[in-house]
Design a protein around this motif. Structure first.
Motif, PDB file in Angstrom:
ATOM      1  N   ASP A  44      24.748  18.770 -16.005  1.00  0.00           N
ATOM      2  CA  ASP A  44      24.241  20.118 -15.710  1.00  0.00           C
ATOM      3  C   ASP A  44      22.802  20.285 -16.202  1.00  0.00           C
ATOM      4  O   ASP A  44      21.961  20.874 -15.502  1.00  0.00           O
ATOM      5  N   ALA A  45      22.511  19.792 -17.396  1.00  0.00           N
ATOM      6  CA  ALA A  45      21.172  19.942 -17.961  1.00  0.00           C
ATOM      7  C   ALA A  45      20.127  19.203 -17.127  1.00  0.00           C
ATOM      8  O   ALA A  45      19.035  19.722 -16.854  1.00  0.00           O
ATOM      9  N   ASP A  47      20.459  18.311 -13.933  1.00  0.00           N
ATOM     10  CA  ASP A  47      20.374  18.972 -12.628  1.00  0.00           C
ATOM     11  C   ASP A  47      19.496  20.222 -12.694  1.00  0.00           C
ATOM     12  O   ASP A  47      18.672  20.472 -11.800  1.00  0.00           O
ATOM     13  N   ARG A  48      19.674  21.005 -13.758  1.00  0.00           N
ATOM     14  CA  ARG A  48      18.867  22.217 -13.903  1.00  0.00           C
ATOM     15  C   ARG A  48      17.388  21.890 -14.033  1.00  0.00           C
ATOM     16  O   ARG A  48      16.532  22.536 -13.415  1.00  0.00           O
ATOM     17  N   GLU A  51      16.048  20.948 -10.631  1.00  0.00           N
ATOM     18  CA  GLU A  51      15.904  22.110  -9.751  1.00  0.00           C
ATOM     19  C   GLU A  51      14.675  22.943 -10.107  1.00  0.00           C
ATOM     20  O   GLU A  51      14.033  23.530  -9.237  1.00  0.00           O
ATOM     21  N   MET A  52      14.344  22.970 -11.392  1.00  0.00           N
ATOM     22  CA  MET A  52      13.197  23.752 -11.857  1.00  0.00           C
ATOM     23  C   MET A  52      11.890  22.970 -11.795  1.00  0.00           C
ATOM     24  O   MET A  52      10.821  23.501 -12.099  1.00  0.00           O
TER      25      MET A  52
END
Length: 225
Positions: A44-45, A47-48, A51-52
């Protein structure tokens, strides 16, 4: 700051994460990018951050036995979605099955959890530069024990044909890669320049259509060579 190597530490034990963080911080060229207590948090980290549009970790130190999502599944997801992120599996002697699963999932190698600080720093640097870390003291035992269980005869012969297309010199290098030797160690063994060893490994990867030297090592054992 372009030569700084960002490292993520993933382990369900806080004291283990702290220990690795302290070892990494002893070297000014290494930086702790982040930490996670299970594989899902790590995925998750990253991927975030992607995305940013933020920088991703160069190397992930990944434990195997964790709740929610284990390190092998997390490794497979990260290597598939973020191929520039290198994963090093953290293992112990009683987790050989997990270590092999990590290599199959795309990890760039594995480290024993009792690794010393200098060895850890060298391993992270090697992986960040595109090398692999296949610790000789456990590599052969892991691969020789597990490969015969998972490789069908047709796949074994396909891999053997692929390796037969290489030159004799290149096959020797493949055997050394499978034994866990780095480019520098291969150069020393064959009495050639490190740059020559690196170029030879790159040619081998290109000829075999493989992503990295870890895949060469796994395929070499899967071929029964």
């Amino acid at each position: 700051m372009s030569n700084i190597i960002d490292v993520m530490i993933v382990d369900d034990q806080a004291e283990t994460r702290l220990g690795f963080a302290l070892m990494l911080r002893r070297d000014p060229t290494l930086r702790v990018w982040g930490q996670a207590s299970d594989g899902q948090q790590a995925v998750d980290a990253i991927d975030r951050a992607a995305e940013m549009g933020c920088p991703l970790p160069d190397v992930v130190l990944m434990d195997v036995r964790m709740p929610v999502m284990d390190g092998i599944d997390a490794c497979a997801i990260i290597c598939m979605h973020h191929p520039d992120v290198r994963v090093l599996i953290l293992t112990t002697y009683d987790e050989d099955d997990y270590a092999f699963g990590g290599l199959e999932a795309g990890a760039s190698g594995f480290l024993l959890k009792d690794i010393r600080s200098r060895e850890l720093v060298d391993a992270v640097r090697a992986v960040a530069e595109g090398d692999a870390v296949l610790t000789p003291r456990v590599t052969r035992a892991v691969l020789e024990r597990d490969v015969p269980k998972v490789i069908p005869g047709s796949e074994r012969e396909r891999l053997r044909r692929a390796f037969r297309q290489l030159t004799e010199h290149e096959r020797v290098i493949c055997s050394l890669i499978a034994d866990g030797l780095s480019n520098g160690e291969i150069a020393e063994r064959l009495v050639i320049q490190p740059a020559s060893a690196k170029r030879a490994v790159s040619r081998i990867l290109s000829k075999l259509g493989m992503r990295d030297r870890t895949q060469v090592a796994v395929s070499w054992y899967r071929a029964g060579l």
